[in-house]
Design a protein around this motif. Structure first.
Motif, PDB file in Angstrom:
ATOM      1  N   GLU A  78      37.275  38.619 -22.901  1.00  0.00           N
ATOM      2  CA  GLU A  78      37.172  38.040 -21.556  1.00  0.00           C
ATOM      3  C   GLU A  78      35.747  38.035 -21.006  1.00  0.00           C
ATOM      4  O   GLU A  78      35.373  37.154 -20.220  1.00  0.00           O
ATOM      5  CB  GLU A  78      38.098  38.800 -20.605  1.00  0.00           C
ATOM      6  N   THR A 108      43.843  32.162 -19.032  1.00  0.00           N
ATOM      7  CA  THR A 108      43.443  33.432 -18.433  1.00  0.00           C
ATOM      8  C   THR A 108      42.720  33.102 -17.129  1.00  0.00           C
ATOM      9  O   THR A 108      41.708  32.397 -17.137  1.00  0.00           O
ATOM     10  CB  THR A 108      42.494  34.225 -19.349  1.00  0.00           C
ATOM     11  N   ILE A 155      40.839  34.648 -13.855  1.00  0.00           N
ATOM     12  CA  ILE A 155      40.150  35.863 -13.434  1.00  0.00           C
ATOM     13  C   ILE A 155      39.563  35.652 -12.047  1.00  0.00           C
ATOM     14  O   ILE A 155      38.870  34.657 -11.804  1.00  0.00           O
ATOM     15  CB  ILE A 155      39.020  36.240 -14.421  1.00  0.00           C
ATOM     16  N   GLU A 205      38.241  40.928  -6.468  1.00  0.00           N
ATOM     17  CA  GLU A 205      39.237  41.491  -5.554  1.00  0.00           C
ATOM     18  C   GLU A 205      39.156  40.956  -4.135  1.00  0.00           C
ATOM     19  O   GLU A 205      40.084  41.141  -3.351  1.00  0.00           O
ATOM     20  CB  GLU A 205      39.126  43.023  -5.539  1.00  0.00           C
ATOM     21  N   MET A 241      44.079  37.908 -13.247  1.00  0.00           N
ATOM     22  CA  MET A 241      43.521  39.220 -13.539  1.00  0.00           C
ATOM     23  C   MET A 241      42.520  39.493 -12.408  1.00  0.00           C
ATOM     24  O   MET A 241      41.626  38.702 -12.170  1.00  0.00           O
ATOM     25  CB  MET A 241      42.780  39.202 -14.886  1.00  0.00           C
ATOM     26  N   VAL A 294      39.522  41.642 -10.746  1.00  0.00           N
ATOM     27  CA  VAL A 294      38.451  42.498 -11.244  1.00  0.00           C
ATOM     28  C   VAL A 294      37.596  43.037 -10.099  1.00  0.00           C
ATOM     29  O   VAL A 294      37.539  42.462  -9.002  1.00  0.00           O
ATOM     30  CB  VAL A 294      37.569  41.758 -12.264  1.00  0.00           C
ATOM     31  N   SER A 295      36.919  44.123 -10.384  1.00  0.00           N
ATOM     32  CA  SER A 295      36.067  44.784  -9.406  1.00  0.00           C
ATOM     33  C   SER A 295      34.708  44.110  -9.331  1.00  0.00           C
ATOM     34  O   SER A 295      34.214  43.560 -10.316  1.00  0.00           O
ATOM     35  CB  SER A 295      35.903  46.255  -9.803  1.00  0.00           C
ATOM     36  N   TRP A 352      30.542  40.952 -11.099  1.00  0.00           N
ATOM     37  CA  TRP A 352      31.806  41.450 -11.633  1.00  0.00           C
ATOM     38  C   TRP A 352      31.524  42.612 -12.580  1.00  0.00           C
ATOM     39  O   TRP A 352      30.678  42.514 -13.478  1.00  0.00           O
ATOM     40  CB  TRP A 352      32.549  40.341 -12.362  1.00  0.00           C
ATOM     41  N   GLY A 367      35.677  44.743 -21.607  1.00  0.00           N
ATOM     42  CA  GLY A 367      36.525  44.134 -20.587  1.00  0.00           C
ATOM     43  C   GLY A 367      35.977  44.376 -19.192  1.00  0.00           C
ATOM     44  O   GLY A 367      34.950  45.025 -18.999  1.00  0.00           O
ATOM     45  N   ARG A 423      39.405  46.594 -13.793  1.00  0.00           N
ATOM     46  CA  ARG A 423      40.543  45.925 -13.158  1.00  0.00           C
ATOM     47  C   ARG A 423      40.885  46.533 -11.800  1.00  0.00           C
ATOM     48  O   ARG A 423      40.632  47.714 -11.544  1.00  0.00           O
ATOM     49  CB  ARG A 423      41.779  46.028 -14.057  1.00  0.00           C
ATOM     50  N   ARG A 424      41.494  45.713 -10.962  1.00  0.00           N
ATOM     51  CA  ARG A 424      42.066  46.136  -9.705  1.00  0.00           C
ATOM     52  C   ARG A 424      43.515  45.662  -9.661  1.00  0.00           C
ATOM     53  O   ARG A 424      43.845  44.598 -10.181  1.00  0.00           O
ATOM     54  CB  ARG A 424      41.282  45.563  -8.516  1.00  0.00           C
ATOM     55  N   ASP A 425      44.383  46.430  -9.061  1.00  0.00           N
ATOM     56  CA  ASP A 425      45.802  46.075  -9.021  1.00  0.00           C
ATOM     57  C   ASP A 425      46.101  44.953  -8.036  1.00  0.00           C
ATOM     58  O   ASP A 425      47.003  44.137  -8.259  1.00  0.00           O
ATOM     59  CB  ASP A 425      46.651  47.301  -8.656  1.00  0.00           C
TER      60      ASP A 425
END
Length: 372
Positions: free
Chosen positions: A23, A224, A226, A229, A244, A246-247, A261, A267, A270-272
């Motif tokens: 990614e 994908t 991306i 957040e 997806m 991302v922070s 990013w 990779g 990640r953030r939920d």
């Protein structure tokens, strides 16, 4: 943590045969199309150069000074190219198919480039928009129906993809992500069968009627998507693929800059979920825009950007840097609008700029005009 430049320092010595495409490689190649490669004939009309060779041509033409003068995240592009050329991972990848067309009557630009990777695949990268206000305006219009850039992206994919033996990855950042999705969804069956993956990096979405069930069923498993957040552009209109998240090292809308990013290993961090402010902004955006027709959305976009342009800033970050001066100019422009339009535009600006405005040393009276 680092970004895509650090990734090339950490893992640039690993060939694709040692560590498969990931990614982060995608984001590097999505950003690659931002390079101003005009005038380098060796990557046009069927000719190719390795990234190492291209780098020599690029700096011979003093393109670095021109990109730094832009004053946006584009200033990182020369450093990205240098690191790619120095890396085992990218130096022998071959670049060709560069096009850059200005459609002056539509105030739009279409640019794309093809990179042949050493793993035997090809990545077609569609250029996005930078952090200029004009660029963001184009992103908003891109989500408001089919525009010339969409047709150019489809034409580019079908013209070049027809003769490619390799499997194809499509991608782009911002506008480029939207163009990649459009081309993938609309291309002929012969080309679709060659698509290995589609990468949408914080690109705007489409109207509800764009997606057909058959095309979604075939293409979405390869997509994908991306977003950072605090995404704004990447949340515009409809998307059928779960993102997806991302922070980023930046705040608010400035997270659109792909160089912010955060990368860890091969990779992204990640953030939920989106930030609470981004979720609120998304609800506001969909509240006003989802039920509008194309003409109504066009008017709202015009009004929104008249407020941003009133600041005199050229970039989104420039609005923040303008502080009280920017805020005063926006309030003055808002006060000239009809009540309904004023309410919509103010709600959108709060959603987009709230986290930035909170950081400004403004009088409480001024802040209350925009902040809850």
């Amino acid at each position: 943590m680092g970004n895509i430049l650090d990734y090339l320092d950490w893992r640039g010595d690993l060939a694709f045969s040692q560590s498969p495409f990931n990614e982060v490689d995608n984001l590097i190649l999505a950003c690659f199309s931002y390079l101003e490669l005009d005038g380098i004939r060796e990557i046009q009309d069927g000719n190719t150069l390795s990234i190492e060779e291209l780098t020599e041509h690029f700096f011979e033409k003093s393109q670095e000074k021109e990109m730094k003068a832009e004053g946006t995240f584009l200033q990182n592009m020369p450093a990205l190219l240098k690191k790619m050329a120095e890396s085992e991972r990218f130096r022998d990848c071959r670049v060709g198919g560069f096009v850059n067309e200005i459609m002056t009557d539509k105030t739009q630009q279409f640019a794309a480039v093809t990179v042949e990777l050493t793993d035997g695949t090809t990545y077609i990268s569609f250029r996005g928009t930078d952090d200029t206000i004009t660029g963001w305006k184009e992103d908003f219009y891109l989500s408001n129906g089919t525009v010339p850039s969409h047709r150019k992206a489809l034409e580019y994919l079908e013209k070049n993809g027809r003769y490619m033996q390799a499997m194809i990855r499509l991608g782009g950042h911002s506008k480029g992500g939207n163009l990649a999705m459009y081309a993938a969804m609309q291309c002929e069956e012969e080309i679709r069968s060659k698509l290995l993956a589609v990468y949408d990096n914080d690109g705007p979405g489409f109207s509800k009627d764009f997606f057909s069930e058959k095309r979604c069923e075939e293409i979405l498993p390869k997509v994908t998507r991306i977003i950072p957040e605090a995404s704004v552009i990447g949340m515009l209109l409809e998307h059928k693929k779960k993102p997806m998240i991302v922070s980023s090292t930046q705040k608010g809308i400035l997270q659109h800059d792909a160089f912010t990013w955060e990368v860890m290993g091969k990779g992204f961090m990640r953030r939920d979920t989106l930030t609470r402010r981004a979720e609120a902004s998304d609800r506001t955006l969909h509240k006003w825009i989802d039920n509008m027709n194309e003409k109504e959305r066009d008017r709202l976009i015009q009004e929104l950007f008249s407020v941003l342009e009133a600041t005199g800033a050229k970039t989104i970050s420039g609005i923040q840097e303008g502080g009280l001066k920017s805020l005063t100019a926006m309030i003055k422009q808002l006060d000239q609008m009809e009540p309904e339009s004023k309410a919509m535009v103010q709600a959108l600006i709060v959603g987009f700029f709230g986290s930035c405005l909170e950081l400004l040393p403004l009088p409480e009276l001024d802040k209350k005009r925009f902040l809850p």
